[in-house]
Design a protein around this motif. Structure first.
Motif: not given
Length: 470
Positions: A185-205
């Motif tokens: 975790a980035d020590p400066a991270a705050t909620p919410p965590a969100f998707v910044t990139e989805v790889l084409p044809d990957g499981p998430a996509a």
């Protein structure tokens, strides 16, 4: 494919910055060396190549790393053996406890500060502990890996790490805000965590996950509890088990609705980094640079030259968001397009003897205003580039503070189990002699990209850059 890519990345860093499956007998042979023997020293790879076959990580491997740190790390000349061996032993005992295998003989030996004597004492106890463990190669490998990570982690250096690709590594095929490689975790991270990139044809996509989706929970467990990111939940998505579907509960800002996606992790090979370019508002050259890979500066300059054939640009927007770093040579070369004869940074040894880095003055000056877009994923060489732009007033920074992960360029060293230890021999400070590492570079204009922006297809960084270039 994933294993080879991880290895090549580690070896490439040598020019710049799982578990074994062998039987218990191999481990026994390794630990039964006589006290006077030493393993071969760690070796610098000659260049990117196919990874060697992985072998069990043993006490011999750990000794190689221990001695490699003293011989090659930035503070090796003044480092005390306590600083390495106490965290290594703590990590060993914590792994034993997690597995319900704590041993009465797992007690840290008395350390004297003498490197050889302390190692011999450490090794003797390690041998006794391992000898009493079940003859299960997975358990012994896990204990060795935990010990190694404790030793390397004791350096508390973002450019010192141990790379041992896990066989059959899998991924969700998506990147999340607030998470840094290798999954902390980035020590400066705050909620919410969100998707910044989805790889084409990957499981998430394939499961319908989109950029901007906010991650609410993983298998019903919240990612944030009282505003603090749970490392345990994070580990489950950064290093997920193969073949087991993970249920993600997501909030989609563009619709305000909640989406549930079942994602089955799979081997994912991301696209090779490349420069992308286009004209904005008809007369602003936009160039996205995902990494300072070999040849990156020339690709950026070629892209700008190509856009100049279509229009006379009034400025350049250089998008460095998500740029994880790379070659210091490429940094010097690209900076040379905006200034000549300038000191860009300093590389210093542990006794503060520093060498100045310079712009590459063989590069013709562009003579164009520069706006660089930054974020918390702009790290390492990207930190270095942006700090120079700000210190030398070569352009304007727009976005958010950079990662501050620029301790110094690392070199890679092969160990006997096929893994790679990466260590910086020097540390970097900025052109104005300021420390950038752990702090990052603040932008001149704040323009964060939120989950709502991504979900709606908006880009506040580009919008601000166009305003500045009017």
């Amino acid at each position: 494919m994933r294993n080879r890519k991880s290895f090549v990345v580690a070896v490439a860093l040598a020019a710049l910055i799982g578990s074994g499956t062998a039987g218990a007998s191999a481990d026994r042979v390794a630990v039964d060396r006589t006290a006077g023997d030493r393993p071969p020293p760690c070796a610098s790879p000659s260049g990117p190549s196919e990874p060697p076959a992985l072998k069990p990580t043993t006490v011999t491997t750990i000794e190689q790393a221990y001695r490699c740190v003293f011989a090659n790390y930035y503070s090796g000349p003044i480092l005390d053996s306590h600083a390495l061996l106490v965290p290594a032993f703590a990590a060993l005992t914590q792994e034993l406890q997690r597995r319900g295998l704590d041993r009465p003989n797992a007690t840290l030996p008395a350390l004297t500060g003498r490197k050889d004597a302390d190692w011999a004492a450490f090794r003797a106890v390690y041998r006794k502990v391992v000898d009493t463990l079940p003859a299960d190669p997975e358990i012994r490998q896990a204990v060795a890996e935990a010990t190694m990570r404790g030793l390397v982690g004791s350096l508390d250096d973002n450019h010192a790490n141990w790379n041992r690709p896990a066989p059959g590594g899998v991924s969700l095929g998506a990147r999340l805000s607030g998470i840094r490689p290798p999954g902390v975790a980035d020590p400066a991270a705050t909620p919410p965590a969100f998707v910044t990139e989805v790889l084409p044809d990957g499981p998430a996509a394939k499961a319908g996950v989109r950029p901007g989706d906010e991650l609410v929970s993983v298998d019903g467990v919240p990612l944030f509890v009282n505003g603090v990111l749970s490392q345990g939940v994070l580990d489950g998505i950064v290093s997920p088990p193969a073949g087991k579907a993970i249920r993600l509960t997501l909030r989609r800002p563009a619709t305000g609705g909640t989406v549930t996606a079942s994602v089955t992790p799979a081997p994912v090979s991301g696209p090779e980094p490349k420069v992308a370019s286009r004209l904005l508002s008809g007369s602003v050259a936009y160039v996205a640079l995902p990494a300072f890979f070999p040849g990156a500066a020339d690709e950026v300059l070629a892209a700008i030259a190509s856009l100049r054939k279509k229009a006379t640009p009034r400025g350049v927007v250089l998008d460095l968001r998500g740029n994880g770093g790379g070659s210091p040579r490429e940094v010097a070369r690209l900076l040379g397009a905006w200034s000549h004869g300038r000191t860009t940074s300093y590389w210093c040894d542990v006794r503060d003897h520093c060498t100045a880095n310079q712009t590459d003055d063989t590069v013709p000056l562009l003579g164009l205003p520069l706006v660089a877009l930054t974020d918390r994923d702009c790290a390492s060489a990207c930190d270095s580039f942006t700090s120079t732009v700000k210190d030398l007033r070569l352009g304007t920074l727009v976005g958010t503070r950079t990662a501050g992960a620029v301790s110094g360029p690392g070199a890679g060293y092969l160990l006997d189990d096929g893994s790679v230890l990466i260590l910086p021999k020097i540390h970097e400070i900025g052109a104005n002699r300021e420390v950038v590492n752990t702090i990052g570079v603040a932008p001149d204009h704040q323009a964060p990209t939120t989950s709502a922006d991504l979900s709606a297809g908006r880009d506040p960084g580009v919008a601000k850059a166009l305003t500045l270039l009017k």
